[in-house]
Design a protein around this motif. Structure first.
Motif, PDB file in Angstrom:
ATOM      1  N   UNK A   8      44.882  -3.848  52.603  1.00  0.00           N
ATOM      2  CA  UNK A   8      45.621  -2.591  52.466  1.00  0.00           C
ATOM      3  C   UNK A   8      44.615  -1.452  52.446  1.00  0.00           C
ATOM      4  N   UNK A   9      45.082  -0.265  52.760  1.00  0.00           N
ATOM      5  CA  UNK A   9      44.195   0.892  52.782  1.00  0.00           C
ATOM      6  C   UNK A   9      44.900   2.147  52.311  1.00  0.00           C
ATOM      7  N   UNK A  10      44.125   3.053  51.733  1.00  0.00           N
ATOM      8  CA  UNK A  10      44.620   4.369  51.328  1.00  0.00           C
ATOM      9  C   UNK A  10      43.676   5.418  51.911  1.00  0.00           C
ATOM     10  N   UNK A  11      44.248   6.404  52.595  1.00  0.00           N
ATOM     11  CA  UNK A  11      43.475   7.453  53.252  1.00  0.00           C
ATOM     12  C   UNK A  11      43.745   8.767  52.536  1.00  0.00           C
ATOM     13  N   UNK A  12      42.733   9.295  51.847  1.00  0.00           N
ATOM     14  CA  UNK A  12      42.854  10.548  51.105  1.00  0.00           C
ATOM     15  C   UNK A  12      42.109  11.609  51.893  1.00  0.00           C
ATOM     16  N   UNK A  46      33.243   7.060  50.958  1.00  0.00           N
ATOM     17  CA  UNK A  46      33.189   8.496  51.213  1.00  0.00           C
ATOM     18  C   UNK A  46      33.217   8.605  52.732  1.00  0.00           C
ATOM     19  N   UNK A  47      34.396   8.824  53.293  1.00  0.00           N
ATOM     20  CA  UNK A  47      34.576   8.644  54.727  1.00  0.00           C
ATOM     21  C   UNK A  47      34.114   9.823  55.559  1.00  0.00           C
ATOM     22  N   UNK A  48      34.129  11.039  54.975  1.00  0.00           N
ATOM     23  CA  UNK A  48      33.829  12.224  55.777  1.00  0.00           C
ATOM     24  C   UNK A  48      32.641  13.029  55.266  1.00  0.00           C
ATOM     25  N   UNK A  95      34.939  15.371  51.144  1.00  0.00           N
ATOM     26  CA  UNK A  95      36.106  15.236  50.278  1.00  0.00           C
ATOM     27  C   UNK A  95      37.190  14.323  50.795  1.00  0.00           C
ATOM     28  N   UNK A  96      36.921  13.564  51.851  1.00  0.00           N
ATOM     29  CA  UNK A  96      37.858  12.561  52.343  1.00  0.00           C
ATOM     30  C   UNK A  96      37.400  11.178  51.927  1.00  0.00           C
ATOM     31  N   UNK A  97      38.345  10.317  51.519  1.00  0.00           N
ATOM     32  CA  UNK A  97      37.987   8.994  51.004  1.00  0.00           C
ATOM     33  C   UNK A  97      38.917   7.929  51.568  1.00  0.00           C
ATOM     34  N   UNK A  98      38.343   6.771  51.872  1.00  0.00           N
ATOM     35  CA  UNK A  98      39.106   5.618  52.314  1.00  0.00           C
ATOM     36  C   UNK A  98      38.933   4.497  51.296  1.00  0.00           C
ATOM     37  N   UNK A  99      40.026   3.927  50.843  1.00  0.00           N
ATOM     38  CA  UNK A  99      40.004   2.815  49.901  1.00  0.00           C
ATOM     39  C   UNK A  99      40.588   1.585  50.594  1.00  0.00           C
ATOM     40  N   UNK A 109      29.802   6.442  56.780  1.00  0.00           N
ATOM     41  CA  UNK A 109      30.475   6.052  55.539  1.00  0.00           C
ATOM     42  C   UNK A 109      29.470   5.683  54.457  1.00  0.00           C
ATOM     43  N   UNK A 110      29.714   6.207  53.265  1.00  0.00           N
ATOM     44  CA  UNK A 110      28.971   5.795  52.085  1.00  0.00           C
ATOM     45  C   UNK A 110      29.915   4.998  51.186  1.00  0.00           C
ATOM     46  N   UNK A 111      29.377   4.045  50.443  1.00  0.00           N
ATOM     47  CA  UNK A 111      30.191   3.148  49.628  1.00  0.00           C
ATOM     48  C   UNK A 111      29.923   3.385  48.151  1.00  0.00           C
ATOM     49  N   UNK A 112      30.985   3.481  47.373  1.00  0.00           N
ATOM     50  CA  UNK A 112      30.879   3.703  45.931  1.00  0.00           C
ATOM     51  C   UNK A 112      30.288   2.473  45.258  1.00  0.00           C
ATOM     52  N   UNK A 113      29.223   2.659  44.496  1.00  0.00           N
ATOM     53  CA  UNK A 113      28.544   1.543  43.840  1.00  0.00           C
ATOM     54  C   UNK A 113      29.170   1.181  42.502  1.00  0.00           C
ATOM     55  N   UNK A 114      29.864   2.135  41.885  1.00  0.00           N
ATOM     56  CA  UNK A 114      30.404   1.907  40.545  1.00  0.00           C
ATOM     57  C   UNK A 114      29.435   2.280  39.444  1.00  0.00           C
ATOM     58  N   UNK A 115      28.192   2.584  39.779  1.00  0.00           N
ATOM     59  CA  UNK A 115      27.182   2.921  38.778  1.00  0.00           C
ATOM     60  C   UNK A 115      27.183   4.430  38.549  1.00  0.00           C
ATOM     61  N   UNK A 116      28.177   4.878  37.787  1.00  0.00           N
ATOM     62  CA  UNK A 116      28.453   6.309  37.675  1.00  0.00           C
ATOM     63  C   UNK A 116      27.360   7.071  36.921  1.00  0.00           C
ATOM     64  N   UNK A 117      26.526   6.387  36.179  1.00  0.00           N
ATOM     65  CA  UNK A 117      25.479   7.076  35.426  1.00  0.00           C
ATOM     66  C   UNK A 117      24.302   7.481  36.318  1.00  0.00           C
ATOM     67  N   UNK A 118      24.261   6.986  37.559  1.00  0.00           N
ATOM     68  CA  UNK A 118      23.183   7.359  38.467  1.00  0.00           C
ATOM     69  C   UNK A 118      23.403   8.774  38.987  1.00  0.00           C
ATOM     70  N   UNK A 119      22.321   9.437  39.353  1.00  0.00           N
ATOM     71  CA  UNK A 119      22.455  10.781  39.909  1.00  0.00           C
ATOM     72  C   UNK A 119      23.198  10.753  41.233  1.00  0.00           C
ATOM     73  N   UNK A 120      23.075   9.671  41.997  1.00  0.00           N
ATOM     74  CA  UNK A 120      23.836   9.495  43.231  1.00  0.00           C
ATOM     75  C   UNK A 120      24.358   8.061  43.271  1.00  0.00           C
ATOM     76  N   UNK A 121      25.611   7.850  42.863  1.00  0.00           N
ATOM     77  CA  UNK A 121      26.152   6.491  42.808  1.00  0.00           C
ATOM     78  C   UNK A 121      26.666   5.968  44.145  1.00  0.00           C
ATOM     79  N   UNK A 122      26.445   6.689  45.241  1.00  0.00           N
ATOM     80  CA  UNK A 122      26.927   6.251  46.547  1.00  0.00           C
ATOM     81  C   UNK A 122      25.844   5.476  47.291  1.00  0.00           C
TER      82      UNK A 122
END
Length: 424
Positions: free
Chosen positions: A102-106, A145-147, A150-154, A216-229
């Motif tokens: 499944x996918x969500x396009x924001x 981070x698709x664009x 501010x555009x995101x694909x899940x 495309x950049x992928x979210x790592x989940x490591x939100x405490x990093x200065x750049x979690x992507x």
């Protein structure tokens, strides 16, 4: 082309065959049709107001053969902006009425509009809320981070094809919370509601964006990093390691033997019995070591200012950023909040008064943590540290000479001197 985009593009091109094999196994629902972005001529662009055209190929009279090949997939992932990119998307429903994902396009299309930056921040907050929600249900979601604007694909992948009707119910229930997540409009979902004879919609594959200078950049989940992507090779590695989750249960009355029960409206599907084990496997594969590591956090000096530590029950306001830190950390580890506030008591005290005092202090600390929204699993009131995979302490000094060499001792000595002060 910017140097950074060129380097990342080369990394996607280098891994294009790996990605093609992965996409064929995990993402391809049907092979006789696909979606494609075609660049328009300057004259067409002036007339239409856009530089590309999205279309479904091939034309109806040429359909019937398997045309989504490994070569076609590899061409997408290897596409470069200056070399006639061949960017494609894959349909969300098979001819048999099943879906592998499944996918969500924001979207955030109008980048020059007033408030576009606010919309981008809300888009990210909503995307992260849904990413976490799927993770809590035992899935291993991929947030892109698709664009870059501010555009995101899940994406959420399933271990086996699931009835498209069930997948649509699941993704639609999630997307229906867009207002609660403060998004400005309902996102596009994949698959669409299945209709007899319909091809259903197609979703652009990760990789080069069709209009923006962005991969495309992928979210790592490591939100405490200065750049979690993650980007380039790091993003691709994480994509290839994704663990597909259990298929959602079939809607009531749909004769598909999945062994599930229908989900109630608004839920993320019925919990799979294997969801906890699947989540543990995801953590083990992503982070290594134990399936669910334990991290010990000191209360005083890490979560709350030490100036409030004079008494066992005195607590002030949280240190800025502490709550967010625990929430991010809790996504990959069990958190034990440690404090030595009972250090002055006899180590082996077992009398009723001592135990009552310990319970009172523990409950006061628990109430404070809950009031401010900290994430944690348990509280440890002890002089010694609990057993853990890692310790976070404002007065701790890291010394790892096996990893860092002899300079580790010099750095540790300097850190000790700073903590102990001139007389230390």
């Amino acid at each position: 082309m910017a140097a950074g985009e060129q380097i990342i593009g080369e990394e996607w091109k280098e891994r294009s065959r790996e990605l093609a094999d992965w996409a064929m196994e995990r993402l391809v629902n049907r092979r006789e049709v696909w979606g494609q972005y075609a660049l328009l001529s300057p004259e067409q662009a002036r007339e239409s107001g856009r530089t590309y055209k999205a279309m479904t190929l091939p034309v109806p009279e040429m359909r019937g053969e398997d045309r989504v090949t490994l070569d076609k997939l590899a061409c997408h992932f290897a596409s470069r902006r200056l070399h006639r990119p061949q960017l494609i998307g894959l349909h969300a429903e098979s001819q048999e009425g099943t879906s592998r994902w499944l996918g969500i396009d924001i979207d955030n299309h109008d980048l020059d509009a007033v408030g576009a930056d606010v919309r981008a921040r809300r888009n990210l907050a909503g995307a992260l809320a849904w990413w976490r929600a799927f993770g809590e249900r035992g899935y291993d979601p991929l947030l892109f981070d698709s664009s870059g604007r501010g555009g995101y694909h899940l994406w959420v992948l399933f271990a086996e094809p699931a009835p498209t009707a069930a997948v649509f119910d699941l993704v639609k229930a999630v997307a229906s919370t867009w207002e609660a997540n403060q998004l400005e409009e309902e996102p596009e979902v994949f698959p669409k509601q299945p209709r007899p004879g319909s091809l259903n919609a197609w979703f652009r594959l990760p990789g080069m964006h069709h209009t923006q200078p962005h991969y495309s950049r992928l979210w790592s989940g490591e939100e405490w990093l200065s750049d979690p992507w993650l980007e380039g090779h790091a993003a691709i590695d994480a994509m290839l390691q994704v663990i597909p989750g259990p298929p959602p249960p079939a809607p009531a009355g749909l004769a598909v033997p999945l062994g599930g029960v229908p989900a109630r409206q608004g839920e993320l599907g019925a919990p799979s019995p294997s969801a906890p084990e699947r989540s543990a496997a995801v953590r083990k594969q992503r982070f290594g070591g134990a399936a669910r590591p334990t991290v010990c956090l000191d209360l005083d000096g890490v979560l709350v200012n030490r100036s409030y530590a004079r008494g066992g029950e005195e607590l002030g306001d949280p240190i800025d950023g502490a709550v967010e830190f625990t929430r991010a950390l809790a996504e990959q580890a069990d958190i034990v909040i440690h404090t030595a506030r009972l250090a002055g008591r006899p180590a082996g005290a077992r009398d009723g008064a001592a135990q009552a005092e310990q319970r009172r202090i523990e409950e006061r600390i628990r109430a404070w943590l809950d009031q401010h929204g900290f994430a944690y699993k348990q509280i440890a009131l002890a002089v010694g540290k609990p057993i853990a995979s890692a310790y976070v302490d404002d007065r701790g000094v890291s010394c790892r000479p096996l990893d860092d060499g002899p300079r580790a001792f010099e750095e540790a000595l300097a850190a000790v001197r700073r903590l102990c002060g001139p007389s230390g």
